[in-house]
Design a protein around this motif. Structure first.
Motif, PDB file in Angstrom:
ATOM      1  N   LEU A   1       0.835  -1.213   0.000  1.00  0.00           N
ATOM      2  CA  LEU A   1       0.000   0.000   0.000  1.00  0.00           C
ATOM      3  C   LEU A   1       0.867   1.259   0.000  1.00  0.00           C
ATOM      4  N   VAL A   2       1.961   1.224   0.763  1.00  0.00           N
ATOM      5  CA  VAL A   2       2.877   2.367   0.810  1.00  0.00           C
ATOM      6  C   VAL A   2       3.538   2.580  -0.554  1.00  0.00           C
ATOM      7  N   SER A   3       3.768   1.470  -1.286  1.00  0.00           N
ATOM      8  CA  SER A   3       4.500   1.545  -2.562  1.00  0.00           C
ATOM      9  C   SER A   3       3.771   2.377  -3.625  1.00  0.00           C
ATOM     10  N   PHE A   4       2.488   2.656  -3.424  1.00  0.00           N
ATOM     11  CA  PHE A   4       1.746   3.445  -4.427  1.00  0.00           C
ATOM     12  C   PHE A   4       2.053   4.946  -4.328  1.00  0.00           C
ATOM     13  N   GLY A   5       2.975   5.309  -3.455  1.00  0.00           N
ATOM     14  CA  GLY A   5       3.437   6.700  -3.350  1.00  0.00           C
ATOM     15  C   GLY A   5       2.468   7.553  -2.564  1.00  0.00           C
ATOM     16  N   THR A   6       1.311   7.803  -3.169  1.00  0.00           N
ATOM     17  CA  THR A   6       0.236   8.473  -2.440  1.00  0.00           C
ATOM     18  C   THR A   6      -1.055   7.718  -2.709  1.00  0.00           C
ATOM     19  N   ARG A   7      -1.920   7.739  -1.696  1.00  0.00           N
ATOM     20  CA  ARG A   7      -3.265   7.183  -1.875  1.00  0.00           C
ATOM     21  C   ARG A   7      -4.297   8.263  -1.538  1.00  0.00           C
ATOM     22  N   LEU A   8      -3.870   9.507  -1.757  1.00  0.00           N
ATOM     23  CA  LEU A   8      -4.813  10.611  -1.555  1.00  0.00           C
ATOM     24  C   LEU A   8      -6.029  10.369  -2.455  1.00  0.00           C
ATOM     25  N   THR A   9      -7.210  10.616  -1.932  1.00  0.00           N
ATOM     26  CA  THR A   9      -8.436  10.362  -2.696  1.00  0.00           C
ATOM     27  C   THR A   9      -8.453  11.146  -4.004  1.00  0.00           C
ATOM     28  N   LEU A  10      -7.774  12.318  -3.999  1.00  0.00           N
ATOM     29  CA  LEU A  10      -7.755  13.168  -5.191  1.00  0.00           C
ATOM     30  C   LEU A  10      -6.627  12.785  -6.157  1.00  0.00           C
ATOM     31  N   SER A  11      -5.804  11.809  -5.781  1.00  0.00           N
ATOM     32  CA  SER A  11      -4.650  11.453  -6.624  1.00  0.00           C
ATOM     33  C   SER A  11      -5.102  10.654  -7.846  1.00  0.00           C
ATOM     34  N   ALA A  12      -4.116  10.315  -8.687  1.00  0.00           N
ATOM     35  CA  ALA A  12      -4.412   9.725 -10.006  1.00  0.00           C
ATOM     36  C   ALA A  12      -5.152   8.395  -9.924  1.00  0.00           C
ATOM     37  N   GLN A  13      -6.119   8.218 -10.825  1.00  0.00           N
ATOM     38  CA  GLN A  13      -6.764   6.908 -10.956  1.00  0.00           C
ATOM     39  C   GLN A  13      -7.029   6.592 -12.429  1.00  0.00           C
ATOM     40  N   ASP A  14      -6.233   7.224 -13.321  1.00  0.00           N
ATOM     41  CA  ASP A  14      -6.338   6.929 -14.753  1.00  0.00           C
ATOM     42  C   ASP A  14      -5.584   5.631 -15.054  1.00  0.00           C
ATOM     43  N   PRO A  15      -5.903   4.985 -16.192  1.00  0.00           N
ATOM     44  CA  PRO A  15      -5.296   3.678 -16.504  1.00  0.00           C
ATOM     45  C   PRO A  15      -3.765   3.704 -16.512  1.00  0.00           C
ATOM     46  N   GLU A  16      -3.164   4.798 -16.999  1.00  0.00           N
ATOM     47  CA  GLU A  16      -1.694   4.855 -17.054  1.00  0.00           C
ATOM     48  C   GLU A  16      -1.100   4.832 -15.645  1.00  0.00           C
ATOM     49  N   SER A  17      -1.692   5.621 -14.739  1.00  0.00           N
ATOM     50  CA  SER A  17      -1.183   5.660 -13.359  1.00  0.00           C
ATOM     51  C   SER A  17      -1.396   4.311 -12.672  1.00  0.00           C
ATOM     52  N   ILE A  18      -2.522   3.697 -12.969  1.00  0.00           N
ATOM     53  CA  ILE A  18      -2.792   2.382 -12.370  1.00  0.00           C
ATOM     54  C   ILE A  18      -1.727   1.394 -12.860  1.00  0.00           C
ATOM     55  N   ALA A  19      -1.438   1.443 -14.176  1.00  0.00           N
ATOM     56  CA  ALA A  19      -0.419   0.548 -14.743  1.00  0.00           C
ATOM     57  C   ALA A  19       0.960   0.840 -14.148  1.00  0.00           C
ATOM     58  N   ALA A  20       1.206   2.113 -13.864  1.00  0.00           N
ATOM     59  CA  ALA A  20       2.510   2.504 -13.306  1.00  0.00           C
ATOM     60  C   ALA A  20       2.581   2.248 -11.798  1.00  0.00           C
ATOM     61  N   GLY A  21       1.462   1.850 -11.213  1.00  0.00           N
ATOM     62  CA  GLY A  21       1.454   1.560  -9.763  1.00  0.00           C
ATOM     63  C   GLY A  21       1.578   2.802  -8.916  1.00  0.00           C
ATOM     64  N   HIS A  22       0.913   3.874  -9.350  1.00  0.00           N
ATOM     65  CA  HIS A  22       0.997   5.104  -8.575  1.00  0.00           C
ATOM     66  C   HIS A  22      -0.386   5.721  -8.371  1.00  0.00           C
ATOM     67  N   GLY A  23      -0.664   6.125  -7.135  1.00  0.00           N
ATOM     68  CA  GLY A  23      -1.920   6.816  -6.847  1.00  0.00           C
ATOM     69  C   GLY A  23      -3.015   5.895  -6.340  1.00  0.00           C
ATOM     70  N   ILE A  24      -4.144   6.524  -5.980  1.00  0.00           N
ATOM     71  CA  ILE A  24      -5.217   5.768  -5.304  1.00  0.00           C
ATOM     72  C   ILE A  24      -5.862   4.719  -6.212  1.00  0.00           C
ATOM     73  N   GLY A  25      -5.871   4.995  -7.529  1.00  0.00           N
ATOM     74  CA  GLY A  25      -6.454   4.008  -8.459  1.00  0.00           C
ATOM     75  C   GLY A  25      -5.693   2.692  -8.418  1.00  0.00           C
ATOM     76  N   ALA A  26      -4.365   2.785  -8.364  1.00  0.00           N
ATOM     77  CA  ALA A  26      -3.532   1.580  -8.315  1.00  0.00           C
ATOM     78  C   ALA A  26      -3.763   0.830  -7.000  1.00  0.00           C
ATOM     79  N   ALA A  27      -3.897   1.592  -5.914  1.00  0.00           N
ATOM     80  CA  ALA A  27      -4.156   0.968  -4.605  1.00  0.00           C
ATOM     81  C   ALA A  27      -5.487   0.215  -4.634  1.00  0.00           C
ATOM     82  N   ARG A  28      -6.497   0.877  -5.194  1.00  0.00           N
ATOM     83  CA  ARG A  28      -7.836   0.281  -5.288  1.00  0.00           C
ATOM     84  C   ARG A  28      -7.792  -1.037  -6.071  1.00  0.00           C
ATOM     85  N   GLU A  29      -7.101  -1.010  -7.234  1.00  0.00           N
ATOM     86  CA  GLU A  29      -7.049  -2.211  -8.073  1.00  0.00           C
ATOM     87  C   GLU A  29      -6.287  -3.338  -7.384  1.00  0.00           C
TER      88      GLU A  29
END
Ligand SMILES: [Zn+2]
Length: 461
Positions: A58-86
């Motif tokens: 969970l920490v590895s996603f950098g930030t899990r701020l609700t307003l942070s990235a959740q677009d497919p590219e960020s999810i694929a890159a493992g960064h932001g709340i979208g990646a955490a959710r997936e």
């Protein structure tokens, strides 16, 4: 030989006496539930290593701020709340695969309109796994564990900067995940939901939406355990032997009529949430979780809030579990070294054994409630005539699991239930003591000794 065996028996008697008195003094009650060996065995499966790995992830996603990235590219890159959710979703799916598809993985997604801490319309997603009860009637009953997977740093609008949130609240998210992994290997008559919500740091948005959904859908949600900051921060003054359990007194959802009744009866300490807190205390006495619940009779800490209050708002019984002593250098702070002080909610301050203990306490509570019969319905105390005996009546525990009932009671000044009396499989009993001097409740039990939550009677004239 005879002499030896005599002293040996004497020694045994002495040891037994010591053990017995120790057990008694620890319990301080004869109203304790009994341990279920299957639940006790399951608790041993809770793993501090897995919890550590999950928090690390969970920490590895950098930030899990609700307003942070959740677009497919960020999810694929493992960064932001979208990646955490997936990742949370895939983790639940993995547990489900291991139990032959026993978990139903769901999301509760909605668009939150702009608020003070949400500058533009934002999609918020709660992720949860449902372990459906095996008994059709009792499957309608639900117990739920939750943690928030979103995080923040010093600035609650900083969408780019690191916000590791290892303790707040990857620890609580890890508790929901580990409870799902371990309890999905068991079967219960009632349903258990393992929830992780977002939006907590922006204003409890995720839990508010979820609790309202539960209310609108008429869910029979018996108990909510909210784990927020259960990392056991490794500060010098930390007490790793206890976990605080916060519960509201007079329910926030009370009507004027409820409040008049509560005032008249001295019922300020008998909300559904408080009965859940007492139940957790009982669980802590009969199962070896490794951590003892410390009941705090207030909704939350001063000036602070949490997801349990979203459920309280909708009239559900919900409590908050939080470590004994928070370190505010390690919460809601940018990661930095300043004047020799390390700030930030980073991995090295989390005690993974402690989180595992808290997960065990949660798992034991969820399992004990989901294995138990439903609480008895329409519990009444007959107050028609002036008398010193107390007559209680109730309707059978719905769902057919109950084989007997217990009347529990305590002094009006006592925090916890002190006594229990099994009154058999009846719907009415008279206790030889005055209702004016104690607080009564009735709970249901099954043949194996699983206890429901107790129900405090309403007076019937
Ligand atoms: Zn939190």
């Amino acid at each position: 030989m005879l002499h030896l065996s005599k002293s040996f028996s004497l020694l045994c008697v002495l040891i037994l006496a010591v053990v017995f008195s120790a057990a008694r003094s620890e319990a301080q009650t004869d109203a304790a539930m009994s341990a279920d060996p299957k639940i006790a065995a399951a608790l041993k499966q809770v793993s501090a290593d897995r919890i550590q790995a999950n928090i690390e992830r969970l920490v590895s996603f950098g930030t899990r701020l609700t307003l942070s990235a959740q677009d497919p590219e960020s999810i694929a890159a493992g960064h932001g709340i979208g990646a955490a959710r997936e990742w949370i979703r895939s983790e639940f799916e993995r547990y489900s695969k291991d139990c032959g598809g026993c978990l139903e993985i769901k999301t509760d997604s909605f668009t939150e309109q702009p608020t003070e801490r949400i500058p533009s319309a934002t999609e918020i997603t709660n992720v949860y796994a449902v372990l459906k009860g095996t008994d059709p009637e009792n499957a309608k009953r639900i117990v739920l564990v939750t943690g928030h997977y979103d995080s923040r740093n010093s600035d609650t609008l900083d969408v780019k900067g690191d916000a590791p949130g290892a303790n707040d609240d990857a620890s609580g998210t890890a508790v929901s995940l580990e409870c799902a992994r371990v309890l999905s290997k068991m079967k219960f008559p009632a349903t258990i939901i393992f929830l992780t919500v977002a939006g907590e740091e922006q204003g409890l948005n995720g839990s508010r939406h979820f609790a309202k959904m539960a209310k609108d859908a008429g869910w029979d949600l018996e108990a909510v355990l909210n784990n927020d900051i259960v990392g056991g921060d490794k500060s010098a003054e930390q007490d790793h032997s206890v976990i605080r359990v916060f519960s509201e007194g007079v329910p926030v959802a009370s009507t004027e009529q409820d409040i008049r009744r509560i005032r008249g009866l001295g019922g300020e300490s008998d909300s559904g949430s408080r009965e859940v807190a007492r139940y957790i205390a009982d669980v802590g006495r009969v199962y070896d979780a490794g951590v003892k619940p410390m009941l705090i009779f207030r909704l939350d800490r001063y000036l602070r809030g949490g997801d349990h209050s979203s459920f309280n708002q909708q009239g559900f019984a919900a409590v908050r579990l939080t470590e004994f002593r928070e370190d505010f250098h390690h919460q809601h702070q940018n990661v930095r070294l300043e004047d020799g002080i390390q700030y930030g909610d980073v991995m090295k301050f989390v005690d993974f054994d402690y989180v595992a203990h808290v997960a065990r306490l949660n798992a034991a509570t969820l399992a004990a409630l989901a294995a138990a019969p439903a609480p008895p319905a329409n519990v009444h105390l007959l107050t028609k005539g002036l008398e010193n005996d107390s007559t209680l009546s109730w309707d059978a525990s719905p769902g057919g699991l109950a084989t007997a009932y217990e009347v529990v009671w305590r002094a009006t000044t006592s925090p916890e239930w002190e006594h229990a009396q099994n009154v058999g499989n009846v719907m009415r009993t008279t206790m030889k003591m005055s209702k004016d001097n104690v607080i009564f409740a009735v709970r249901a039990l099954d043949a194996a000794g699983h206890r429901s939550l107790p129900v405090v009677p309403t007076p019937e004239r």
